[in-house]
Scaffold this motif. Structure first.
Motif, PDB file in Angstrom:
ATOM      1  N   GLY A   1       0.813  -1.206   0.000  1.00 33.07           N
ATOM      2  CA  GLY A   1       0.000   0.000   0.000  1.00 33.07           C
ATOM      3  C   GLY A   1       0.847   1.257   0.000  1.00 33.07           C
ATOM      4  N   ALA A   2       1.938   1.244   0.774  1.00 31.55           N
ATOM      5  CA  ALA A   2       2.813   2.417   0.841  1.00 31.55           C
ATOM      6  C   ALA A   2       3.435   2.718  -0.517  1.00 31.55           C
ATOM      7  CB  ALA A   2       3.894   2.208   1.891  1.00 31.55           C
ATOM      8  N   VAL A   3       3.912   1.686  -1.201  1.00 31.85           N
ATOM      9  CA  VAL A   3       4.515   1.880  -2.525  1.00 31.85           C
ATOM     10  C   VAL A   3       3.469   2.375  -3.516  1.00 31.85           C
ATOM     11  CG1 VAL A   3       5.611   0.716  -4.478  1.00 31.85           C
ATOM     12  CG2 VAL A   3       6.390   0.237  -2.145  1.00 31.85           C
ATOM     13  N   ALA A   4       2.283   1.744  -3.522  1.00 33.32           N
ATOM     14  CA  ALA A   4       1.218   2.186  -4.428  1.00 33.32           C
ATOM     15  C   ALA A   4       0.862   3.641  -4.163  1.00 33.32           C
ATOM     16  CB  ALA A   4      -0.010   1.299  -4.269  1.00 33.32           C
ATOM     17  N   GLY A   5       0.812   4.016  -2.882  1.00 37.35           N
ATOM     18  CA  GLY A   5       0.471   5.383  -2.531  1.00 37.35           C
ATOM     19  C   GLY A   5       1.501   6.387  -2.995  1.00 37.35           C
ATOM     20  N   GLN A   6       2.775   6.081  -2.788  1.00 40.11           N
ATOM     21  CA  GLN A   6       3.814   7.030  -3.192  1.00 40.11           C
ATOM     22  C   GLN A   6       3.869   7.181  -4.711  1.00 40.11           C
ATOM     23  OE1 GLN A   6       7.565   7.292  -1.403  1.00 40.11           O
ATOM     24  NE2 GLN A   6       6.820   7.012   0.673  1.00 40.11           N
ATOM     25  N   VAL A   7       3.750   6.072  -5.425  1.00 38.10           N
ATOM     26  CA  VAL A   7       3.759   6.151  -6.891  1.00 38.10           C
ATOM     27  C   VAL A   7       2.515   6.889  -7.383  1.00 38.10           C
ATOM     28  CG1 VAL A   7       3.675   4.791  -9.020  1.00 38.10           C
ATOM     29  CG2 VAL A   7       5.187   4.091  -7.142  1.00 38.10           C
ATOM     30  N   GLY A   8       1.361   6.562  -6.794  1.00 38.97           N
ATOM     31  CA  GLY A   8       0.122   7.202  -7.206  1.00 38.97           C
ATOM     32  C   GLY A   8       0.129   8.698  -6.990  1.00 38.97           C
TER      33      GLY A   8
ATOM     34  N   ALA B   1       2.668  10.708  -6.872  1.00 37.29           N
ATOM     35  CA  ALA B   1       3.552  11.340  -7.846  1.00 37.29           C
ATOM     36  C   ALA B   1       2.888  11.422  -9.220  1.00 37.29           C
ATOM     37  CB  ALA B   1       4.869  10.571  -7.936  1.00 37.29           C
ATOM     38  N   LEU B   2       2.153  10.373  -9.600  1.00 41.59           N
ATOM     39  CA  LEU B   2       1.479  10.367 -10.902  1.00 41.59           C
ATOM     40  C   LEU B   2       0.350  11.385 -10.969  1.00 41.59           C
ATOM     41  CD1 LEU B   2       1.360   6.583 -11.814  1.00 41.59           C
ATOM     42  CD2 LEU B   2       2.101   8.413 -13.334  1.00 41.59           C
ATOM     43  N   CYS B   3      -0.199  11.749  -9.826  1.00 39.76           N
ATOM     44  CA  CYS B   3      -1.290  12.737  -9.817  1.00 39.76           C
ATOM     45  C   CYS B   3      -0.842  14.080 -10.373  1.00 39.76           C
ATOM     46  CB  CYS B   3      -1.823  12.907  -8.397  1.00 39.76           C
ATOM     47  SG  CYS B   3      -2.869  11.545  -7.841  1.00 39.76           S
ATOM     48  N   ARG B   4       0.454  14.330 -10.387  1.00 40.04           N
ATOM     49  CA  ARG B   4       0.958  15.577 -10.964  1.00 40.04           C
ATOM     50  C   ARG B   4       0.934  15.534 -12.492  1.00 40.04           C
ATOM     51  NH1 ARG B   4       4.899  14.778  -6.739  1.00 40.04           N
ATOM     52  NH2 ARG B   4       6.459  14.098  -8.274  1.00 40.04           N
ATOM     53  N   ARG B   5       0.678  14.351 -13.049  1.00 44.64           N
ATOM     54  CA  ARG B   5       0.725  14.198 -14.509  1.00 44.64           C
ATOM     55  C   ARG B   5      -0.591  13.734 -15.116  1.00 44.64           C
ATOM     56  NH1 ARG B   5       6.600  12.978 -16.658  1.00 44.64           N
ATOM     57  NH2 ARG B   5       7.825  13.936 -14.996  1.00 44.64           N
ATOM     58  N   SER B   6      -1.520  13.277 -14.285  1.00 42.45           N
ATOM     59  CA  SER B   6      -2.802  12.799 -14.794  1.00 42.45           C
ATOM     60  C   SER B   6      -3.886  13.062 -13.754  1.00 42.45           C
ATOM     61  CB  SER B   6      -2.737  11.298 -15.108  1.00 42.45           C
ATOM     62  OG  SER B   6      -4.004  10.805 -15.541  1.00 42.45           O
ATOM     63  N   ARG B   7      -5.036  13.557 -14.221  1.00 47.48           N
ATOM     64  CA  ARG B   7      -6.132  13.850 -13.300  1.00 47.48           C
ATOM     65  C   ARG B   7      -6.743  12.567 -12.742  1.00 47.48           C
ATOM     66  NH1 ARG B   7     -11.009  17.418 -15.592  1.00 47.48           N
ATOM     67  NH2 ARG B   7     -11.196  15.549 -16.892  1.00 47.48           N
ATOM     68  N   ASP B   8      -6.711  11.491 -13.545  1.00 44.35           N
ATOM     69  CA  ASP B   8      -7.218  10.195 -13.108  1.00 44.35           C
ATOM     70  C   ASP B   8      -6.040   9.231 -13.023  1.00 44.35           C
ATOM     71  OD1 ASP B   8     -10.481  10.063 -13.422  1.00 44.35           O
ATOM     72  OD2 ASP B   8      -9.551  11.516 -14.773  1.00 44.35           O
ATOM     73  N   VAL B   9      -5.892   8.585 -11.867  1.00 51.03           N
ATOM     74  CA  VAL B   9      -4.775   7.671 -11.627  1.00 51.03           C
ATOM     75  C   VAL B   9      -5.268   6.484 -10.827  1.00 51.03           C
ATOM     76  CG1 VAL B   9      -2.551   7.363 -10.460  1.00 51.03           C
ATOM     77  CG2 VAL B   9      -3.056   9.520 -11.621  1.00 51.03           C
ATOM     78  N   ILE B  10      -4.890   5.284 -11.250  1.00 47.95           N
ATOM     79  CA  ILE B  10      -5.095   4.093 -10.447  1.00 47.95           C
ATOM     80  C   ILE B  10      -3.793   3.296 -10.474  1.00 47.95           C
ATOM     81  CG2 ILE B  10      -6.145   2.825 -12.371  1.00 47.95           C
ATOM     82  CD1 ILE B  10      -7.873   1.385 -10.217  1.00 47.95           C
ATOM     83  N   VAL B  11      -3.295   2.963  -9.294  1.00 52.27           N
ATOM     84  CA  VAL B  11      -2.069   2.173  -9.164  1.00 52.27           C
ATOM     85  C   VAL B  11      -2.404   0.967  -8.306  1.00 52.27           C
ATOM     86  CG1 VAL B  11       0.311   2.097  -8.339  1.00 52.27           C
ATOM     87  CG2 VAL B  11      -0.591   4.207  -9.341  1.00 52.27           C
ATOM     88  N   GLU B  12      -2.263  -0.223  -8.872  1.00 54.74           N
ATOM     89  CA  GLU B  12      -2.548  -1.463  -8.144  1.00 54.74           C
ATOM     90  C   GLU B  12      -1.259  -2.235  -7.922  1.00 54.74           C
ATOM     91  OE1 GLU B  12      -2.829  -5.713  -7.860  1.00 54.74           O
ATOM     92  OE2 GLU B  12      -2.475  -4.722  -9.776  1.00 54.74           O
ATOM     93  N   ASN B  13      -1.045  -2.660  -6.698  1.00 56.34           N
ATOM     94  CA  ASN B  13       0.179  -3.364  -6.315  1.00 56.34           C
ATOM     95  C   ASN B  13      -0.206  -4.587  -5.501  1.00 56.34           C
ATOM     96  OD1 ASN B  13       2.829  -4.056  -5.734  1.00 56.34           O
ATOM     97  ND2 ASN B  13       3.125  -2.444  -4.211  1.00 56.34           N
ATOM     98  N   GLY B  14      -0.343  -5.734  -6.153  1.00 52.26           N
ATOM     99  CA  GLY B  14      -0.685  -6.960  -5.443  1.00 52.26           C
ATOM    100  C   GLY B  14      -2.028  -6.912  -4.751  1.00 52.26           C
ATOM    101  N   GLY B  15      -3.011  -6.259  -5.357  1.00 46.81           N
ATOM    102  CA  GLY B  15      -4.336  -6.160  -4.772  1.00 46.81           C
ATOM    103  C   GLY B  15      -4.550  -4.911  -3.940  1.00 46.81           C
ATOM    104  N   ASP B  16      -3.517  -4.100  -3.779  1.00 45.04           N
ATOM    105  CA  ASP B  16      -3.610  -2.863  -3.009  1.00 45.04           C
ATOM    106  C   ASP B  16      -3.596  -1.680  -3.975  1.00 45.04           C
ATOM    107  OD1 ASP B  16      -3.606  -4.238  -0.537  1.00 45.04           O
ATOM    108  OD2 ASP B  16      -1.447  -4.506  -0.728  1.00 45.04           O
ATOM    109  N   ILE B  17      -4.567  -0.788  -3.822  1.00 45.74           N
ATOM    110  CA  ILE B  17      -4.839   0.224  -4.835  1.00 45.74           C
ATOM    111  C   ILE B  17      -4.757   1.638  -4.271  1.00 45.74           C
ATOM    112  CG2 ILE B  17      -6.708   1.184  -6.268  1.00 45.74           C
ATOM    113  CD1 ILE B  17      -7.661  -1.699  -6.732  1.00 45.74           C
ATOM    114  N   PHE B  18      -4.132   2.514  -5.037  1.00 43.70           N
ATOM    115  CA  PHE B  18      -4.264   3.970  -4.876  1.00 43.70           C
ATOM    116  C   PHE B  18      -5.145   4.453  -6.012  1.00 43.70           C
ATOM    117  CE2 PHE B  18      -3.241   8.178  -6.404  1.00 43.70           C
ATOM    118  CZ  PHE B  18      -3.217   8.949  -5.248  1.00 43.70           C
ATOM    119  N   LEU B  19      -6.153   5.256  -5.678  1.00 47.48           N
ATOM    120  CA  LEU B  19      -7.067   5.753  -6.701  1.00 47.48           C
ATOM    121  C   LEU B  19      -7.319   7.236  -6.515  1.00 47.48           C
ATOM    122  CD1 LEU B  19      -9.249   5.326  -8.972  1.00 47.48           C
ATOM    123  CD2 LEU B  19     -10.873   4.886  -7.115  1.00 47.48           C
ATOM    124  N   ARG B  20      -7.158   7.991  -7.612  1.00 45.15           N
ATOM    125  CA  ARG B  20      -7.702   9.341  -7.681  1.00 45.15           C
ATOM    126  C   ARG B  20      -8.505   9.433  -8.967  1.00 45.15           C
ATOM    127  NH1 ARG B  20      -4.722  15.144  -8.371  1.00 45.15           N
ATOM    128  NH2 ARG B  20      -4.592  14.406 -10.525  1.00 45.15           N
TER     129      ARG B  20
END
Length: 247
Positions: free
Chosen positions: A104-111, A113-132
């Motif tokens: 979850g921590a890795v998905a969150g940090q990557v997600g 950072a990606l929010c600065r480049r895309s208004r919609d972001v989903i990062v899934e890491n082994g079933g754990d998701i960051f979503l904006r």
């Protein structure tokens, strides 16, 4: 415990986003962003970002191997990197070891950072998701052999994002769980905390009769917004959770 080879990714992928994978050692991410933001250069940027997120943690666990092995709350050494501190704090709040929060921590940090480049972001890491998201989203629930798999989804409103949506299972995947839940899904603004809480709640489930008790444990953790616990034919839910038919 059976391992289903990442076919669960079909349950969170969004048709309006372009999805791509980034793999770095144990980290295997499925990332969705707005189509117009995608480029080969962005993929290379994310690959470097993942290495930069992992690097300080890898260096730290070499210095403090007990951090890696702890199954109970653990105090990191002075000077520990921010990601290790975040994981340890999430583990302390949920009553588990810090590595229960790593995906979850890795998905969150990557997600984030990606929010600065895309208004919609989903990062899934082994079933754990960051979503904006800028629109309403449905995230399907994968619960192994349970009859609920493929039947239910979480409806997520854009105003509730950024959001961590993390899943622990004692019957699917390779992550350590002391329980036998088919799925424990936890929602929190902190993906690391959602991950740790899902592990903690999942550890309580020894039979379908334990779903309510596990949901209660997650509900008692400050910072948890919602939880769904599935074991066999039993389901318990609490908090800001809207379950809708999948598909």
């Amino acid at each position: 415990m059976s391992f289903i080879r990442r076919t669960y990714r079909q349950w969170h992928r969004q048709e309006d986003l372009i999805h791509f994978q980034v793999v770095c050692k144990e980290t295997d991410l499925d990332i969705g962003i707005r189509r117009e933001r995608y480029s080969p250069e962005l993929v290379q940027w994310v690959e470097k970002l993942v290495r930069d997120v992992r690097g300080p943690l890898e260096e730290y666990v070499r210095r403090d191997p007990a951090f890696l092995k702890a199954h109970t709350p653990y105090q990191p050494l002075p000077g520990a990197p921010a990601i290790a501190v975040e994981m340890a704090d999430a583990g302390r709040r949920a009553g588990v070891g810090p590595m229960a929060a790593v995906a979850g921590a890795v998905a969150g940090q990557v997600g984030k950072a990606l929010c600065r480049r895309s208004r919609d972001v989903i990062v899934e890491n082994g079933g754990d998701i960051f979503l904006r998201s800028a629109c309403l989203r449905r995230i399907g629930i994968f619960a192994g052999q349970s009859a609920f798999t493929g039947r239910l989804a979480l409806e997520i409103r854009p105003e509730d994002t950024p959001l961590g949506i993390c899943t622990s299972s004692g019957t699917v995947g390779h992550s350590l769980s002391y329980g036998c839940a088919d799925a424990v899904v936890v929602l929190s603004a902190s993906p690391a905390l959602a991950d740790a809480a899902a592990t903690a709640a999942g550890n309580l489930v020894q039979s379908p009769d334990d779903v309510q008790k596990a949901a209660g444990l997650a509900a008692a953790i400050p910072g948890i917004a919602g939880v769904v616990v599935i074991c066999g034919d039993k389901l318990a839910a609490w908090g800001r959770v809207k379950l809708v038919p999948a598909g």
